[in-house]
Motif scaffolding. Sequence first.
Motif, PDB file in Angstrom:
ATOM      1  N   THR A  53       0.842  -1.194   0.000  1.00 14.00           N
ATOM      2  CA  THR A  53       0.000   0.000   0.000  1.00 14.00           C
ATOM      3  C   THR A  53       0.879   1.246   0.000  1.00 14.00           C
ATOM      4  N   THR A  59     -15.993  -1.626  -6.241  1.00 17.32           N
ATOM      5  CA  THR A  59     -15.534  -1.169  -4.935  1.00 17.32           C
ATOM      6  C   THR A  59     -14.222  -1.833  -4.553  1.00 17.32           C
ATOM      7  N   PHE A  60     -13.576  -1.262  -3.530  1.00 18.08           N
ATOM      8  CA  PHE A  60     -12.348  -1.864  -3.015  1.00 18.08           C
ATOM      9  C   PHE A  60     -12.617  -3.289  -2.529  1.00 18.08           C
ATOM     10  N   ASN A  61     -13.763  -3.486  -1.877  1.00 15.81           N
ATOM     11  CA  ASN A  61     -14.098  -4.817  -1.372  1.00 15.81           C
ATOM     12  C   ASN A  61     -14.232  -5.819  -2.515  1.00 15.81           C
ATOM     13  N   TYR A 110     -12.587  -5.751  -5.411  1.00 16.77           N
ATOM     14  CA  TYR A 110     -11.232  -6.102  -5.852  1.00 16.77           C
ATOM     15  C   TYR A 110     -10.563  -7.044  -4.859  1.00 16.77           C
ATOM     16  N   ARG A 111     -10.730  -6.765  -3.577  1.00 12.17           N
ATOM     17  CA  ARG A 111     -10.118  -7.611  -2.553  1.00 12.17           C
ATOM     18  C   ARG A 111     -10.681  -9.027  -2.616  1.00 12.17           C
TER      19      ARG A 111
END
Length: 245
Positions: free
Chosen positions: A38, A54-56, A58-59
Amino acid sequence: LYGACSSSTPDCFFLPITNCSIPSKVDGNQTIKINANTGHWPKPILPPIFQNRTFNWYRAQLLFYLMRYKPETLAHVQNTIALYFKSPSIDFHHPYIAVYVRRSDKVRSREMSQAYTLKQYFDLFDADARRANISIIYINSEDEQVFNEFAQINKEKQDYYKLLNIPVQRNVVFGSLIHMKSEQRRKIILEFLSDLFIEANADLHVGTLTSNWCRLVDEMRLVLGKTIPFYTPENKLLMDWRRRK
């Protein structure tokens, strides 16, 4: 953590990230390694088709990719299901609901505000399960007492639910896992991966999002396209807990 596996990496259970090798030089130029931590990518370039994700999301996609079971791991999981569920595939048990009950160290460390009874979980989904004609239930917990609670609850419900269960070692948390002997750790990890496969493929899932395990299952289910509501007795998410600290 990886038992007696010689590589001592996630490759013991999961497919490698890539089969490509990294050359020392490309077109005569020396290659260098950059840690993708990061902060190194403040302005990532996203594929246009995924711009609004969203970031979620991608995660979850990354996690799902990293945790692709090796053929040997998947075979172990499928053999476990065939042995204890009396059928060759989990697909024969759809529709079913999976319930994960987390207690012990999560409560002691106050990551969870309290230990919830199994009845509190049932009160969340019982009506929906009946409307959807779901009577098969898979329960996973480190607390053996949960299964005694189920027997009492199901008796009150005239044995409506049929329990699916794998006889695994209970009362195992990360702190105790890392102090086990290598072969015992491998056995426990394979039990965890069997649980994960069953819970991720459930039609409904119930748990607590302050649990790392439940968040893992939730993200796996997101990638599998299971976007139905997550049932939880908690009135907060992990981010709320962190914000108050």
